[in-house]
Design an enzyme around this catalytic site. Sequence first.
Site, mmCIF file in Angstrom:
data_model
loop_
_atom_site.group_PDB
_atom_site.id
_atom_site.type_symbol
_atom_site.label_atom_id
_atom_site.label_comp_id
_atom_site.label_asym_id
_atom_site.label_seq_id
_atom_site.Cartn_x
_atom_site.Cartn_y
_atom_site.Cartn_z
ATOM 1 C CB SER A 24 15.835 12.822 27.169
ATOM 2 O OG SER A 24 16.528 12.044 28.126
ATOM 3 C CB CYS B 218 29.767 14.484 28.858
ATOM 4 S SG CYS B 218 29.500 14.132 27.100
ATOM 5 C CG HIS C 133 22.095 6.889 28.632
ATOM 6 N ND1 HIS C 133 21.908 7.635 27.492
ATOM 7 C CD2 HIS C 133 20.920 6.962 29.321
ATOM 8 C CE1 HIS C 133 20.687 8.157 27.492
ATOM 9 N NE2 HIS C 133 20.059 7.751 28.579
ATOM 10 C CG HIS D 106 12.603 -10.018 29.505
ATOM 11 N ND1 HIS D 106 11.585 -10.095 28.589
ATOM 12 C CD2 HIS D 106 12.343 -8.907 30.260
ATOM 13 C CE1 HIS D 106 10.754 -9.078 28.771
ATOM 14 N NE2 HIS D 106 11.195 -8.339 29.765
ATOM 15 C CG HIS E 244 27.950 13.314 23.638
ATOM 16 N ND1 HIS E 244 27.066 13.405 24.697
ATOM 17 C CD2 HIS E 244 27.319 13.854 22.568
ATOM 18 C CE1 HIS E 244 25.944 13.982 24.278
ATOM 19 N NE2 HIS E 244 26.076 14.262 22.987
ATOM 20 C CG ASN F 234 13.839 3.918 25.878
ATOM 21 O OD1 ASN F 234 13.433 2.841 25.470
ATOM 22 N ND2 ASN F 234 13.213 4.639 26.762
ATOM 23 C CD GLU G 130 9.126 -12.510 28.305
ATOM 24 O OE1 GLU G 130 10.228 -12.797 28.813
ATOM 25 O OE2 GLU G 130 8.993 -11.753 27.332
ATOM 26 C CD GLN H 174 -1.187 -5.122 10.615
ATOM 27 O OE1 GLN H 174 -0.996 -3.995 11.044
ATOM 28 N NE2 GLN H 174 -0.825 -5.499 9.408
ATOM 29 N NE ARG I 237 -0.994 0.691 4.897
ATOM 30 C CZ ARG I 237 -0.050 0.282 5.731
ATOM 31 N NH1 ARG I 237 0.702 -0.758 5.413
ATOM 32 N NH2 ARG I 237 0.167 0.915 6.859
ATOM 33 C CD GLN J 222 16.336 5.110 31.719
ATOM 34 O OE1 GLN J 222 15.785 5.328 32.801
ATOM 35 N NE2 GLN J 222 15.840 5.532 30.576
ATOM 36 C CG HIS K 84 26.649 10.222 26.865
ATOM 37 N ND1 HIS K 84 27.699 11.110 26.877
ATOM 38 C CD2 HIS K 84 27.128 9.068 27.380
ATOM 39 C CE1 HIS K 84 28.755 10.521 27.388
ATOM 40 N NE2 HIS K 84 28.439 9.276 27.701
ATOM 41 C CB CYS L 212 26.087 15.770 27.300
ATOM 42 S SG CYS L 212 25.724 14.071 27.775
HETATM 43 ZN ZN LIG Z 1 11.245 -11.672 27.324
HETATM 44 ZN ZN LIG Z 2 27.503 13.093 26.682
#
Ligand SMILES: [Zn+2]
Ligand SMILES: [Zn+2]
Length: 348
Positions: A162, A53, A167, A282, A114, A154, A183, A324, A29, A169, A165, A50
């Site tokens: 955000s 840094c 990194h 995980h 960085h 992320n 799971e 989907q 499509r 979490q 650099h 940053c």
């Molecule tokens: Zn998993």
């Molecule tokens: Zn940095």
Amino acid sequence: MEHSGQFPHRRWNPLRQAWVLVSPHRTQRPWQGEVGQTATPSGAAYDPACYLCPGNKRAGGAVNPAYDTVFSFVNDYAALLPDSPAGVSEPVFPLLIAEPARGLCKVLCFHPDHSLTLARMTQPEIRRVVDAWTHEYEELAQIDWVQYVQIFENRGAMMGASNPHPHGQIWSTGFVPDEPAAETTAQREHRDRTGECLLCSYLATEQASGTRVVFENDSFAVLVPWWAVWPFEVLLLSKRHASSLPELTVAERDALADALKRLATRYDNLFETSFPYTMGLHQAPTDGQEHAEWHFHMHFYPPLLRSATVRKFMVGFEMLGMPQRDITPESAAERLRALSETHFWPRE
Ligand SMILES: [Zn+2]
Ligand SMILES: [Zn+2]
Ligand SMILES: [Zn+2]
């Protein structure tokens, strides 16, 4: 027949105990939706603005040390706090239930430079990140109220990161969050029913099939799962049954760093961009129970669909019905398999 070719069908995700709808014919499509911005690697190794840094001041007032490898600290703006009031009071309305949620949120800088990403770090540099994850998991698991340690990254503005650099979490929680809880249930039920580990059996199935495996090394396999929702979603599985990072041998930690570098490089090469994703580890909950059913793995959920600027949205039927996807997991694996493991943007 292994799957239903170019016709709409749904596939079962045994790890999540949920279905995903596959509509391969829809890739034809025309696209008239949003066109995003191409991400280009940022050039400067140090950014005075940053907050991650080395040597820079963070918004909370603390100053980062002049670190030269990995560096972790407790998030100055944490979503969860270690000291939440204890005890659950009887709800006024039986359907309005709440309970205190304790947590400890840390940030782990992967590298002082960085401008780098996992894809452009060396294997020994990534190995130090693997060591830091292992150390953090072990240390956080020692805290009596911590039931789960969620390590994740992320990457890219498209995923809401955000700061570019390099990194990740580490959120430790006083409860097992929904995804690993689901799971846990699936892996436990499979083991009770068959006597076998769900992901050990699944890996053997994928190795026998071969159509969704992107690459393997001595200790890990990287594949597009049968049930992938995101276009280029990947599952990284340990070949030996291990429940968490501390169970990995030294050689396996090396192999994990190798697999991460190779995967991240292929991802960047796919659309010649700094590929955005959410990825996470995980592993077994740290709730004091036996978790022989748990098989260590990592998920990569990248949003990009057909170019560096066209992303997939989870809207409409996916919010109201079920997830989907358009391109099949087999064709996504084929494209990832064909890519070079030499980064298109070499590190100087
Ligand atoms: Zn998993
Ligand atoms: Zn940095
Ligand atoms: Zn296993």
